[in-house]
Write a protein that holds these residues in place. Structure first.
Motif, PDB file in Angstrom:
ATOM      1  N   VAL A 116       5.507  14.297  27.767  1.00 13.02           N
ATOM      2  CA  VAL A 116       5.075  15.172  26.814  1.00 13.02           C
ATOM      3  C   VAL A 116       3.882  15.749  27.310  1.00 13.02           C
ATOM      4  CG1 VAL A 116       5.243  16.448  24.769  1.00 13.02           C
ATOM      5  CG2 VAL A 116       6.992  14.884  25.150  1.00 13.02           C
ATOM      6  N   ASP A 118       3.515  19.478  26.522  1.00 15.81           N
ATOM      7  CA  ASP A 118       3.548  20.716  25.422  1.00 15.81           C
ATOM      8  C   ASP A 118       4.032  19.785  24.083  1.00 15.81           C
ATOM      9  OD1 ASP A 118       3.944  22.615  23.697  1.00 15.81           O
ATOM     10  OD2 ASP A 118       4.508  23.945  25.395  1.00 15.81           O
ATOM     11  N   TRP A 119       3.154  19.622  23.089  1.00 10.82           N
ATOM     12  CA  TRP A 119       3.821  18.658  21.959  1.00 10.82           C
ATOM     13  C   TRP A 119       4.142  19.724  20.878  1.00 10.82           C
ATOM     14  CZ3 TRP A 119       3.962  13.705  21.937  1.00 10.82           C
ATOM     15  CH2 TRP A 119       3.359  13.072  22.898  1.00 10.82           C
ATOM     16  N   TRP A 122       7.818  19.847  21.968  1.00 13.06           N
ATOM     17  CA  TRP A 122       8.600  18.276  21.579  1.00 13.06           C
ATOM     18  C   TRP A 122       8.685  18.451  20.062  1.00 13.06           C
ATOM     19  CZ3 TRP A 122      10.571  14.058  23.132  1.00 13.06           C
ATOM     20  CH2 TRP A 122      10.760  13.142  22.542  1.00 13.06           C
ATOM     21  N   LYS A 123       7.886  18.913  19.250  1.00 12.98           N
ATOM     22  CA  LYS A 123       8.235  19.213  17.615  1.00 12.98           C
ATOM     23  C   LYS A 123       9.097  19.931  17.445  1.00 12.98           C
ATOM     24  CE  LYS A 123       6.159  21.629  14.863  1.00 12.98           C
ATOM     25  NZ  LYS A 123       5.316  22.365  13.858  1.00 12.98           N
ATOM     26  N   GLY A 141       5.570  10.580  18.193  1.00 11.81           N
ATOM     27  CA  GLY A 141       5.230  11.724  18.936  1.00 11.81           C
ATOM     28  C   GLY A 141       4.994  12.960  17.926  1.00 11.81           C
ATOM     29  N   ILE A 142       5.467  12.930  16.772  1.00 17.27           N
ATOM     30  CA  ILE A 142       5.180  14.100  15.955  1.00 17.27           C
ATOM     31  C   ILE A 142       4.109  13.842  14.830  1.00 17.27           C
ATOM     32  CG2 ILE A 142       7.385  14.678  16.273  1.00 17.27           C
ATOM     33  CD1 ILE A 142       8.368  13.641  13.449  1.00 17.27           C
ATOM     34  N   ASP A 143       3.816  14.874  14.129  1.00 19.92           N
ATOM     35  CA  ASP A 143       2.808  15.001  13.238  1.00 19.92           C
ATOM     36  C   ASP A 143       3.193  14.301  11.870  1.00 19.92           C
ATOM     37  OD1 ASP A 143       1.118  16.167  10.491  1.00 19.92           O
ATOM     38  OD2 ASP A 143      -0.210  16.032  12.111  1.00 19.92           O
TER      39      ASP A 143
END
Length: 284
Positions: A116, A118-119, A122-123, A141-143
């Protein structure tokens, strides 16, 4: 599906651990053991046996075909693919535990990995899957704070406490990164090792002797040169016009700038309230 799967895993692990405990107690020879100690062990065995019998009655909730299916999404750089591979290995370990408990259960895990850059995208991909009822059982990989507030993930405190013996190899301080508003929302997936480089040519231009240059690494390791000392050296190099920046977190775009900020004692949000904070002193 996710809640049922969690139930299967919890039941299977507990049964496996209890069987191990029962076997460990049962094989201990009573010869030479004081009666009080023997009675105590016997009582513990009977208690464990009762728990085991109670759990066996719940095992009917397992799938008839003996298959537990899990899905996981992991993300990162090209070298972080092991985040997905580790889950596959963990599934094999869990499968072995269940079979040791007498359960002919197979675990199938669809562990997907994506490089990834571009986060945000991804979210968005995860949120779309969640809203469609197709979200994976495990996500990275998510907040974490945002996911907790949105209800996308569940707190894990109950399970972490229950299976603490299986998590002893995770350093206590790493759990702080998984906490939000007093609860634990995830499990550490890896530990990054950040390398610190310094330019010997710049130090020489600043008047350092060859002995001083070569001794710097050992002095840092011994704690004789602190973070504050390094900041002063970097500032002096900038003031002399030898470098444009005293510190670079990386030579290109990236997110590692928070590391020196944390090293300086900074925080981004309050763990208990979830409010964003910025330490101006640490930024200096």
């Amino acid at each position: 599906m996710a809640q049922k799967t969690t139930t299967y895993l919890v039941i299977g692990l507990v049964v496996g651990l209890i069987i191990g405990a029962i076997i460990g107690v049962a094989v201990a020879p009573p010869k030479g053991v004081p009666k009080e100690e023997y009675d105590k062990v016997k009582s513990q065995l009977e208690e464990l046996q009762a728990k085991y019998d109670a759990l066996k009655s719940v095992l009917g909730t397992l799938p008839e075909d003996g298959v537990i299916k899990l899905s996981a999404w992991s993300a990162g750089s090209p070298v972080d693919y092991y985040r997905a591979e580790n889950l596959k290995r963990a599934a094999k370990v869990l499968e072995a535990l269940l079979r040791a408990a007498g359960l002919n259960v197979k675990i199938e895990i669809d562990s997907y990995y994506e490089h990834v850059s571009d986060w945000g995208a991804w979210k968005s991909k995860f949120v779309a899957a969640y809203e469609a009822g197709e979200a994976p059982d495990i996500i990275s990989g998510i907040d974490m704070a945002e996911a907790a507030e949105a209800g996308w993930i569940i707190p894990l405190d109950e399970y972490i406490e229950k299976y603490s013996d299986m998590l002893k190899d995770i350093p206590d301080y790493l759990w702080d990164a998984c906490k939000y508003k007093g609860k634990i929302w995830g499990v550490p997936q890896d530990v990054a090792s950040q390398v610190f480089y310094y330019r010997k040519d710049v130090l020489r231009e600043m008047g350092w002797s060859e002995e001083e240059v070569e001794a710097l690494a050992d002095k840092i390791a011994a704690g004789e040169v602190t973070w504050d000392d390094l900041m002063k050296i970097a500032k002096e190099a900038m003031e002399r016009g030898l470098v444009e920046w005293g510190f670079y977190h990386r030579p290109n775009w990236g997110t590692s700038l928070e590391i020196p900020y944390y090293e300086a004692g900074g925080e981004f949000y309050d763990l208990e309230t979830g409010k964003l904070v910025l330490d101006k002193k640490a930024l200096k």
